[in-house]
Scaffold this active site. Structure first.
Site, PDB file in Angstrom:
ATOM      1  N   ASP A  14       1.204  73.970 100.277  1.00  0.00           N
ATOM      2  CA  ASP A  14       2.657  74.604 100.622  1.00  0.00           C
ATOM      3  C   ASP A  14       2.978  75.125 101.825  1.00  0.00           C
ATOM      4  O   ASP A  14       2.104  76.125 102.211  1.00  0.00           O
ATOM      5  CB  ASP A  14       2.954  75.567  99.415  1.00  0.00           C
ATOM      6  CG  ASP A  14       4.463  76.041  99.703  1.00  0.00           C
ATOM      7  OD1 ASP A  14       5.125  75.739 100.655  1.00  0.00           O
ATOM      8  OD2 ASP A  14       5.009  76.551  98.646  1.00  0.00           O
ATOM      9  N   TYR A  37       3.551  82.090  95.928  1.00  0.00           N
ATOM     10  CA  TYR A  37       5.036  82.432  95.533  1.00  0.00           C
ATOM     11  C   TYR A  37       5.434  82.657  93.899  1.00  0.00           C
ATOM     12  O   TYR A  37       4.760  81.841  93.186  1.00  0.00           O
ATOM     13  CB  TYR A  37       5.865  81.166  96.007  1.00  0.00           C
ATOM     14  CG  TYR A  37       7.095  81.357  95.577  1.00  0.00           C
ATOM     15  CD1 TYR A  37       8.108  82.532  95.847  1.00  0.00           C
ATOM     16  CD2 TYR A  37       8.093  80.247  94.951  1.00  0.00           C
ATOM     17  CE1 TYR A  37       9.457  82.428  95.427  1.00  0.00           C
ATOM     18  CE2 TYR A  37       9.289  80.304  94.463  1.00  0.00           C
ATOM     19  CZ  TYR A  37       9.934  81.415  94.717  1.00  0.00           C
ATOM     20  OH  TYR A  37      11.396  81.515  94.450  1.00  0.00           O
ATOM     21  N   LYS A  67      14.120  76.789 103.576  1.00  0.00           N
ATOM     22  CA  LYS A  67      13.711  77.950 104.401  1.00  0.00           C
ATOM     23  C   LYS A  67      13.593  77.292 106.045  1.00  0.00           C
ATOM     24  O   LYS A  67      14.883  77.283 106.118  1.00  0.00           O
ATOM     25  CB  LYS A  67      12.213  78.519 104.241  1.00  0.00           C
ATOM     26  CG  LYS A  67      12.005  78.803 102.469  1.00  0.00           C
ATOM     27  CD  LYS A  67      13.070  79.563 102.028  1.00  0.00           C
ATOM     28  CE  LYS A  67      12.533  80.326 100.470  1.00  0.00           C
ATOM     29  NZ  LYS A  67      12.582  79.178  99.539  1.00  0.00           N
ATOM     30  N   ARG A 104      21.111  58.037  93.456  1.00  0.00           N
ATOM     31  CA  ARG A 104      20.153  58.530  92.972  1.00  0.00           C
ATOM     32  C   ARG A 104      18.791  57.924  93.040  1.00  0.00           C
ATOM     33  O   ARG A 104      17.870  58.653  93.680  1.00  0.00           O
ATOM     34  CB  ARG A 104      20.205  58.876  91.332  1.00  0.00           C
ATOM     35  CG  ARG A 104      18.651  59.409  90.577  1.00  0.00           C
ATOM     36  CD  ARG A 104      18.813  59.789  89.422  1.00  0.00           C
ATOM     37  NE  ARG A 104      19.638  59.096  88.172  1.00  0.00           N
ATOM     38  CZ  ARG A 104      19.101  57.921  87.828  1.00  0.00           C
ATOM     39  NH1 ARG A 104      17.878  57.212  88.074  1.00  0.00           N
ATOM     40  NH2 ARG A 104      19.851  56.780  87.226  1.00  0.00           N
TER      41      ARG A 104
END
Length: 424
Positions: free
Chosen positions: A208, A132, A233, A80
């Protein structure tokens, strides 16, 4: 055209190079950035998938492999906290985005959340109004209610109004959040102009950059402090990974993001990092092919009787076409258009597509289509959608790399069904 005809007559070396590499040399960066693998004794040319959750230490408190560049000088103790496959991917994206640092998260939403974790209770965020739907939902219904952070959703096309709001806030605004182009109405904002305002009023600017990808736009070069991507994406590009990243040049911001990444634990798996890294290596090829398809499709849609309006930054009719030309390297592969009629007609268009898939998400090799008002942006308040022009006739296309004629024929047939339904 006979095979090879497109290469006939090229005898000049410079012309041949231009034909071979229309990608501005980005392919070398995407293929080799972050892939330093000198510590791998096998000599593998691909970064290995390291599935280990824990790593041996040479002495208590001394993590292994601190000289591995993919550990950022920290070595490895627990996956992690740091992982070799993830580190290689983060370095590769940083190189692609011309950033000093990149921190990866388990989704684009987790990356957005990490940026918000940089703020304190009582801070204000000025966010572009057309953003978004998932980001709006998180900002409005999670952060505002539970973290005491205030959001103002603002149209950034009038920067005088933006500056007035910053003045009125009297230093309370600590972060400006932009999408450019926006999702789904594709408004383009002048990043450099907003960065000047952000610096003047002492706030961070986060952009973004998902819709453009690092190939078509690099916000840090235009003054942004932070760049966010939904890796799901374009960077991954194959509809098989959910991931996000945050890029920056500031050592202080990077250190805070690393702490959040480890403390919250929303990290991507090593296998997902391997897949996304592989996707990044063909980003330039995919983006060029998809953008060429998108321009042809946008021009076709402008002439179709079943379409009332087309929004694509590459069209001269786009209100911010000149801004897009100035700050982007290309116009991307996202198109928004409004079909004739109402919800029934948009449904007919979407239901009758054979090549485009009716699905959420974007940025993959396959072409996708959706109705944002009923799908990705259904969580945006009705009155806000009305102000933004997100009605039931708006269709968003994510153009892929299929044959351009096939995509146009698919749209033509589907639109003709909608037009015919109005003549009955």
């Amino acid at each position: 055209m006979e095979n090879g005809d497109h290469l006939n007559g090229v005898q000049d070396i410079n012309e041949a190079i231009l034909q071979a590499d229309p990608y501005r040399g980005t392919g070398t960066t995407y293929l080799h950035g972050g892939s330093a693998n000198s510590l791998n004794p096998t000599g593998a040319v691909v970064v290995p998938i390291s599935l280990a959750t824990t790593f041996t230490q040479s002495s208590p408190g001394l993590p292994s492999a601190r000289d591995d560049p993919n550990s950022f000088g920290l070595g490895y103790e627990y996956s992690r906290t740091g992982n070799p496959t993830r580190g290689a991917f983060e370095r590769a994206v940083a190189a692609a985005e011309y950033a000093e640092h990149c921190v990866a998260f388990s989704s684009g939403s987790a990356a957005t959340s990490a940026v918000i974790h940089l703020l304190d209770c009582g801070d204000h965020v000025m966010c572009i109004d057309d953003v978004y739907g998932g980001t709006q939902r998180y900002f409005r219904r999670v952060v505002t209610d539970r973290m005491g952070i205030k959001f103002d959703f603002v149209d950034f096309q009038n920067l005088a109004v933006v500056e007035d709001k910053l003045k009125t806030a009297d230093g309370a605004v600590k972060l400006i959040w932009l999408e450019t182009p926006t999702n789904p109405t594709l408004k383009v904002t002048d990043i450099n102009a907003v960065s000047v305002l952000a610096a003047k009023y002492g706030c961070l600017l986060a952009v973004d950059n998902t819709f453009c990808s690092p190939y078509f736009q690099n916000p840090l070069k235009h003054g942004a402090d932070i760049v966010v991507h939904s890796v799901t994406k374009y960077i991954n590009g194959h509809s098989d990974v959910v991931m996000g990243v945050v890029c920056c040049n500031s050592e202080e911001i990077k250190t805070k993001l690393r702490f959040i990444q480890n403390g919250v634990g929303a990290v991507p798996s090593p296998f997902d990092c391997f897949l996304a890294h592989r996707g990044l290596k063909t980003l330039h090829l995919r983006m060029e092919a998809a953008a060429k398809n998108a321009l042809a499709i946008a021009l076709f849609l402008e002439k179709h009787e079943g379409v009332t309006n087309v929004v694509y930054p590459g069209l001269e009719s786009h209100p911010q076409h000149d801004t897009a030309k100035r700050q982007q390297h290309g116009f991307g592969a996202m198109i928004t258009f409004y079909c004739v009629g109402g919800r029934d007609q948009s449904a007919l268009v979407l239901q009758n597509m054979k090549v485009f898939a009716l699905a959420e998400s974007l940025g993959a090799v396959e072409s996708l289509a959706e109705c944002p008002s009923l799908m990705t942006h259904a969580s945006v308040p009705d009155e806000q959608r009305a102000l933004l022009g997100i009605d039931d006739t708006l269709i968003r296309l994510s153009v892929g790399v299929e044959g351009c004629r096939d995509l146009i024929c698919d749209l033509d047939a589907a639109l003709n069904v909608a037009v015919s339904s109005m003549k009955k």
